[in-house]
Design a protein around this motif. Sequence first.
Motif, short mmCIF file in Angstrom:
data_model
loop_
_atom_site.label_atom_id
_atom_site.label_comp_id
_atom_site.label_asym_id
_atom_site.label_seq_id
_atom_site.Cartn_x
_atom_site.Cartn_y
_atom_site.Cartn_z
N VAL A 107 0.87 -1.19 0.00
CA VAL A 107 0.00 0.00 0.00
C VAL A 107 0.91 1.24 0.00
CG1 VAL A 107 -1.88 1.19 1.19
CG2 VAL A 107 -1.72 -1.30 1.33
N PRO A 108 1.37 1.65 -1.17
CA PRO A 108 2.30 2.79 -1.25
C PRO A 108 1.69 4.08 -0.72
CG PRO A 108 2.16 1.62 -3.35
CD PRO A 108 1.06 1.08 -2.48
N GLY A 109 2.57 4.95 -0.27
CA GLY A 109 2.14 6.27 0.19
C GLY A 109 2.61 6.58 1.58
N GLY A 110 2.89 5.56 2.37
CA GLY A 110 3.33 5.78 3.73
C GLY A 110 4.82 5.56 3.88
N ARG A 111 5.32 5.92 5.03
CA ARG A 111 6.74 5.77 5.34
C ARG A 111 6.88 5.05 6.68
NH1 ARG A 111 11.66 9.86 4.64
NH2 ARG A 111 13.16 8.57 5.73
N ASP A 112 7.90 4.25 6.80
CA ASP A 112 8.19 3.50 8.03
C ASP A 112 8.66 4.46 9.11
OD1 ASP A 112 9.09 1.79 10.02
OD2 ASP A 112 10.19 0.49 8.65
N ALA A 113 7.97 4.47 10.23
CA ALA A 113 8.32 5.36 11.34
C ALA A 113 9.44 4.79 12.20
CB ALA A 113 7.09 5.64 12.20
N GLY A 114 9.87 3.57 11.92
CA GLY A 114 10.99 3.01 12.67
C GLY A 114 10.68 2.71 14.13
N ARG A 115 9.47 2.28 14.42
CA ARG A 115 9.02 1.91 15.77
C ARG A 115 9.14 3.05 16.79
NH1 ARG A 115 11.54 -3.63 15.92
NH2 ARG A 115 12.16 -3.09 18.02
N ALA A 116 8.91 4.28 16.31
CA ALA A 116 8.88 5.44 17.21
C ALA A 116 7.83 6.42 16.68
CB ALA A 116 10.25 6.11 17.26
N TRP A 117 7.13 7.07 17.59
CA TRP A 117 6.13 8.06 17.20
C TRP A 117 6.82 9.20 16.46
CZ3 TRP A 117 1.13 6.88 17.83
CH2 TRP A 117 0.78 5.98 18.84
N PRO A 118 6.40 9.54 15.25
CA PRO A 118 7.04 10.61 14.48
C PRO A 118 6.42 11.97 14.79
CG PRO A 118 5.44 9.51 13.12
CD PRO A 118 5.40 8.83 14.46
N VAL A 119 6.99 12.71 15.68
CA VAL A 119 6.40 13.99 16.07
C VAL A 119 7.14 15.13 15.37
CG1 VAL A 119 5.56 13.14 18.28
CG2 VAL A 119 7.81 14.19 18.16
N SER A 120 6.41 16.19 15.11
CA SER A 120 6.99 17.40 14.53
C SER A 120 6.06 18.56 14.86
CB SER A 120 7.15 17.24 13.01
OG SER A 120 5.90 17.31 12.37
N ALA A 121 6.35 19.71 14.29
CA ALA A 121 5.53 20.89 14.54
C ALA A 121 4.12 20.72 14.00
CB ALA A 121 6.19 22.12 13.93
N GLN A 122 3.97 19.92 12.93
CA GLN A 122 2.66 19.67 12.36
C GLN A 122 2.17 18.29 12.77
OE1 GLN A 122 2.83 20.11 8.14
NE2 GLN A 122 3.50 22.23 8.23
N SER A 123 0.86 18.15 12.86
CA SER A 123 0.27 16.86 13.21
C SER A 123 0.68 15.81 12.17
CB SER A 123 -1.25 16.98 13.26
OG SER A 123 -1.83 15.75 13.59
N GLN A 124 1.06 14.63 12.65
CA GLN A 124 1.52 13.56 11.78
C GLN A 124 0.48 12.43 11.73
OE1 GLN A 124 4.56 13.65 10.03
NE2 GLN A 124 4.42 15.76 10.72
N PRO A 125 0.02 12.04 10.53
CA PRO A 125 -0.91 10.91 10.42
C PRO A 125 -0.16 9.60 10.61
CG PRO A 125 -0.49 11.87 8.26
CD PRO A 125 0.27 12.70 9.25
N VAL A 126 -0.66 8.76 11.50
CA VAL A 126 0.02 7.52 11.87
C VAL A 126 -0.96 6.35 11.81
CG1 VAL A 126 1.16 6.29 13.78
CG2 VAL A 126 1.72 8.69 13.33
N VAL A 127 -0.46 5.22 11.29
CA VAL A 127 -1.20 3.97 11.29
C VAL A 127 -0.39 2.97 12.10
CG1 VAL A 127 -2.13 2.10 9.88
CG2 VAL A 127 -2.11 4.44 8.98
N LEU A 128 -0.97 2.44 13.17
CA LEU A 128 -0.31 1.41 13.96
C LEU A 128 -0.38 0.09 13.21
CD1 LEU A 128 -1.81 2.16 17.50
CD2 LEU A 128 0.37 2.97 16.55
N VAL A 129 0.68 -0.72 13.32
CA VAL A 129 0.72 -2.02 12.67
C VAL A 129 1.16 -3.06 13.69
CG1 VAL A 129 1.72 -3.40 10.79
CG2 VAL A 129 1.38 -0.93 10.48
N ALA A 130 0.41 -4.17 13.75
CA ALA A 130 0.74 -5.26 14.69
C ALA A 130 0.39 -6.60 14.06
CB ALA A 130 -0.03 -5.09 16.00
N ARG A 131 1.10 -7.64 14.47
CA ARG A 131 0.73 -9.01 14.11
C ARG A 131 -0.43 -9.43 15.01
NH1 ARG A 131 2.49 -11.17 9.31
NH2 ARG A 131 4.54 -10.32 8.95
N SER A 132 -1.13 -10.47 14.58
CA SER A 132 -2.31 -10.91 15.33
C SER A 132 -1.98 -11.90 16.45
CB SER A 132 -3.33 -11.53 14.38
OG SER A 132 -2.79 -12.69 13.77
#
Length: 157
Positions: A39-64
């Motif tokens: 599903v192209p369009g996203g970037r790997d956050a490297g297992r850390a919340w990506p914070v910046s001055a602007q709100s960052q859209p985040v999708v959590l990913v986990a195995r079942s």
Amino acid sequence: MPRPERGLPVARARPGEEHAWWWLGVHGGAGVTTLRRAVPGGRDAGRAWPVSAQSQPVVLVARSSAYGIKAAQNAAQQWASGMVTGIDLLGLVVVADAPGRRPKILQNLVRLVSGAVPRLWEIPWVEPWRLGEPPTSHLPKECAPLARDLTRLTRPA
């Protein structure tokens, strides 16, 4: 919302790292690399919340697995308790950790955790992915609504 005992680290998103959304694997082996290709369009956050001055859209990913779902629960609690700010949590993707039906106890745990996130997407077991086939050559039908939703949710107003 109670704070989790341990939370994911926070990492500064560097200026110029704009993309539609961040994939945040809540544990190692969650499936971020495969989802990023499927599903192209996203970037790997490297297992850390990506914070910046602007709100960052985040999708959590986990195995079942129990470990994966509990890690997702922990991340959802961290977000909901206000431990991390500047995050627009879009939802949680649960990637099957084994073929076949999920045991009832794990299905119940997924249902519980899904109540703490805005959306839940579930990706089934894909044997060709396990064997190293490119994700785009074996997309399960569940990837289409995920891609459609993420595109809609991250489209500029």
